[in-house]
Design an enzyme around this catalytic site. Structure first.
Site, short mmCIF file in Angstrom:
data_model
loop_
_atom_site.label_atom_id
_atom_site.label_comp_id
_atom_site.label_asym_id
_atom_site.label_seq_id
_atom_site.Cartn_x
_atom_site.Cartn_y
_atom_site.Cartn_z
N ASP A 13 25.23 35.21 -1.60
CA ASP A 13 25.90 36.50 -1.88
C ASP A 13 25.08 37.40 -2.80
O ASP A 13 25.64 38.20 -3.54
CB ASP A 13 27.30 36.27 -2.49
N LYS A 16 21.38 40.00 0.28
CA LYS A 16 20.23 39.94 1.20
C LYS A 16 20.39 40.92 2.37
O LYS A 16 19.44 41.58 2.78
CB LYS A 16 20.07 38.52 1.76
N GLY A 40 27.90 35.85 5.18
CA GLY A 40 28.54 37.14 5.40
C GLY A 40 27.62 38.19 4.79
O GLY A 40 27.59 38.35 3.59
N HIS A 41 26.83 38.83 5.62
CA HIS A 41 25.88 39.82 5.12
C HIS A 41 26.49 41.21 5.24
O HIS A 41 26.78 41.68 6.33
CB HIS A 41 24.56 39.71 5.90
N GLN A 224 22.64 32.27 2.71
CA GLN A 224 23.04 31.50 1.53
C GLN A 224 21.99 31.68 0.41
O GLN A 224 21.32 32.69 0.40
CB GLN A 224 23.24 30.02 1.87
P1 IMP Z 1 29.41 25.39 4.22
O1 IMP Z 1 27.99 25.81 4.39
O2 IMP Z 1 30.37 26.31 4.90
O3 IMP Z 1 29.64 23.97 4.57
O4 IMP Z 1 29.75 25.52 2.67
C1 IMP Z 1 29.09 24.70 1.70
C2 IMP Z 1 29.03 25.40 0.35
O5 IMP Z 1 28.17 26.54 0.47
C3 IMP Z 1 30.36 25.94 -0.13
O6 IMP Z 1 30.39 25.89 -1.55
C4 IMP Z 1 30.34 27.41 0.31
O7 IMP Z 1 31.16 28.22 -0.49
C5 IMP Z 1 28.87 27.72 0.12
N1 IMP Z 1 28.41 28.77 1.03
C6 IMP Z 1 28.14 28.67 2.35
N2 IMP Z 1 27.71 29.83 2.84
C7 IMP Z 1 27.72 30.69 1.82
C8 IMP Z 1 27.34 32.07 1.69
O8 IMP Z 1 26.90 32.73 2.64
N3 IMP Z 1 27.47 32.61 0.44
C9 IMP Z 1 27.90 31.90 -0.62
N4 IMP Z 1 28.24 30.62 -0.55
C10 IMP Z 1 28.15 30.02 0.66
#
Ligand code: IMP
Length: 423
Positions: A13, A16, A40-41, A224
């Site tokens: 977040d 990017k 979520g971009h 991420q």
């Molecule tokens: P997952 O990738 O959905 O399995 O989530 C694993 C961890 O990564 C969790 O703590 C999510 O909140 C975090 N996470 C996954 N994608 C994002 C992102 O795009 N932004 C921020 N945190 C993320």
């Protein structure tokens, strides 16, 4: 003829999507290399806000090709929704959107497995976005996955059935009492797959190789953040892909010696969504102000983000692991109005002062040591030139550049494309 790389240095977040959108005019190809619709971009221009999950952030420009690389995991259902949204704009995305045949598919049962696995963890849950990311990457490394290229084969549905049956048995094993209607989910999935099949699938590593030979410019877009990297993040509270620079090589088939600039994006403070350690997290008014002014709610899940001071120990680690050559600082505007700012420059770790990220940063082991700096009160959001930035912000920036031994070349002062200051 360069491949440049852009990635997040914190827990995601960082902004990017905005920066990729701003930089796209300089590139022929924007290529996303890992993650999936957990991302979520958010992009903002002409008064409209767009949120992309899987589609690269260069899609709103006329010329650039947008490539979804082999390292990405695609949920056809979410992908279709993203395209439906693009359809509401006058945008010819079909000629500019390419998908790697080697990208893996997120199946409906992957999503259910994600939810069942999280539910079974109780207090130890990761805070997953529940988009099926972990189970899909597990099937990838377990050599069971279904890839985009398989959709061109006649028997893919047979393979789908056998994998979905196996998943159902696994879901039963978790005994999580999650209710789901697989028939309904499958109808939606197969319909979305038919739509996906109307797009262009390519052997993307070959495409990118030829593009480099032709002198095209490529920007690899990460998702991420580095502290969510499966190897270098705060394991197990991480995502399931390599979010760091090496992920661009494996997620696109780009050779490491072809990468030139590595753009590292970070917020002027720190946020984290989901569970896991966060040494500089604030539970007071300062944290609440950051959350409120910075609109810190997840673009994918809507969950409130945890907020805290900038952590230079963690940031330095991310700069090192990625070989960052240029830094881009986001959301400086959110800190306007704080009379003083804190920056964590070291940790007390098991009674000793350290400046590197240790194996574990759980609160019982780590206490942040802060340097305090003067804040600024000016509203930055209308500023367009580096010369307009307040002295205190310049001091903040210079301090960070010195600590991180890397120049900060962009300062973002708001979500819109136009709110971008070059230094
Ligand atoms: P997952 O990738 O959905 O399995 O989530 C694993 C961890 O990564 C969790 O703590 C999510 O909140 C975090 N996470 C996954 N994608 C994002 C992102 O795009 N932004 C921020 N945190 C993320």
């Amino acid at each position: 003829m360069a491949v440049n790389l852009l990635l997040g240095l914190q827990w995601g977040d960082e902004g990017k999507g905005k920066i990729v959108d701003v930089l796209t005019k300089n590139y022929d190809i924007i290529a996303r290399f890992q993650g999936g619709p957990n991302a979520g971009h958010t992009l903002e221009f002409d008064g409209i806000k767009h949120v992309l999950h899987t589609i690269p952030s260069g899609i709103f420009h006329d010329k650039a090709i947008n490539l979804v690389g082999n390292g990405v995991v695609i949920d056809p259902v979410i992908f279709k929704k993203e395209l439906d949204n693009l359809n509401t704009f006058d945008l010819d995305y079909r000629s500019k959107l390419l998908i790697s045949r080697k990208a893996h598919l997120i199946l409906p049962t992957h999503r259910i497995l994600d939810a069942a696995s999280e539910a079974s963890k109780g207090k130890a849950k990761i805070g997953s976005t529940l988009k099926g990311i972990g189970p899909t990457y597990m099937d990838k490394t377990g050599r069971n996955g279904i890839r985009v290229g398989d959709l061109e084969l006649k028997d893919w549905k047979k393979r789908y059935r056998s994998l979905a049956n196996k998943h159902e048995a696994m879901i039963d094993f978790y005994d999580s009492k999650i209710e789901y209607n697989l028939k309904e989910l499958e109808n939606e999935f197969f319909e979305a797959v038919e739509m996906l099949k109307t797009l262009t699938f390519i052997d993307s590593e070959e495409y990118l190789y030829q593009a480099q030979k032709e002198g095209k410019t490529i920007l690899a877009e990460g998702a991420q953040g580095s502290l969510l990297d499966i190897d270098f993040g705060t394991y197990p509270f991480v995502t399931s892909s390599n979010t760091t620079a090496a992920g661009a090589c494996t997620g696109l088939g780009i050779a490491p010696n072809k990468i030139k600039e590595v753009f590292g994006i970070f917020k002027a403070y720190t946020t984290r969504v989901g569970s896991g350690p966060f040494p500089t997290e604030l539970f007071d008014n300062d944290g609440a102000t950051m959350a409120k002014v910075g609109h810190e709610f997840g673009a994918t899940t809507g969950r409130p983000r945890r907020c805290g001071w900038l952590d230079l120990v963690a940031l330095k680690y991310a700069v090192q692991v990625n070989g960052v050559t240029q830094l881009m600082m986001m959301k400086g505007d959110v800190l306007s109005g704080f009379s003083s700012l804190k920056v964590c420059t070291a940790y007390t770790y098991k009674g000793k002062t350290i400046t590197h990220l240790p194996y574990t940063i759980e609160p019982e082991n780590v206490t942040p040591i802060y340097t305090e700096m003067k804040g600024w009160s000016e509203d930055l959001t209308k500023m367009t030139k580096a010369s307009e930035l307040p002295d205190e912000l310049n001091e903040y920036i210079t301090f960070l550049e010195k600590e991180l031994e890397t120049p900060i070349t962009i300062v973002s002062v708001g979500p819109d494309r136009k709110q971008t200051i070059y230094r």
